[in-house]
Scaffold this motif. Sequence first.
Motif: not given
Length: 293
Positions: A130-131, A136, A140, A145
Amino acid sequence: MTSIWRRQSGWATPTLFILPAIILFGVVIVLSSLQSLWISLHDWDGMGAMTWVGLDNYRELFGDPQFFVSLKNNLIWLIIFMAAPPAGLGIALLVNQQIAGMRILKSLFFVPLVLASVAVGVVFTWVYTPGFGLLALIFSAFGATAPALLSDEHFVTFAVVFAALWPQIAFCMVLYLAGLNSLSSDLIGAGRVDGAKGWNMLRHVVLPQLTQVTFIAIAITAIGALRSFDMVSVMTQGGPFGSSSVLAYQMYEQSIFSYRFGYGAAIATVLLAIMAVFIAWYLSRIIRAEARS
């Protein structure tokens, strides 16, 4: 002696060539399956003496909620994996065109097939992170998110299956490329003379010649879906809370970590029975279809 051999060479020569494969299949597959069935009737930790328990392992298995979760996940694998043969055929038809630069494109589609499953699992774990993963970055870009797919018990199985589908499509593509390169030019020419082109050419001329390739693609894809293990082991270890486990991974987990080799063998036996039923059903359909034609 030579004359006797010549008289019997009609069946003796093929038998000599087939015999090593039959012996290998009998020892590795049949004997191992029978041994697994025998172990499933015992309580065994893998080291000490085996204790006869009869069908107790199977009774416990069919009363285990985790077994049905794993079975459901195997069915999800099987259903989604059935997209691999048609997708592989579509890509094969695309890259089989005589267009400049198509060899490079063909090589790019071939890459997933030469990668180890562990490498594919690691790559897709990064993609789903996710980061900073690719997913991601895509989310983004639209101001959203990305979901933590590998931590969500409702979506984790689908995430793992789609990761495993990538090399499976490449495998089917290679099978169909081999089939397309062996098509009868006479039948293709006859179809063109009759005015067949596009979809009609594909449906009535090309696909009938790819029946055997399709059979192999579907059979191997189905077996791969049912015995799925490595991607689950690399990406989720069956988590979260066993929601992504499949029968092969549950068998491994019970045998290696819980020292319950009898219970693990029972899972393996059930998995083998499911594969055998599916293959027998699929073979019967193929045989009936060929008999009608």
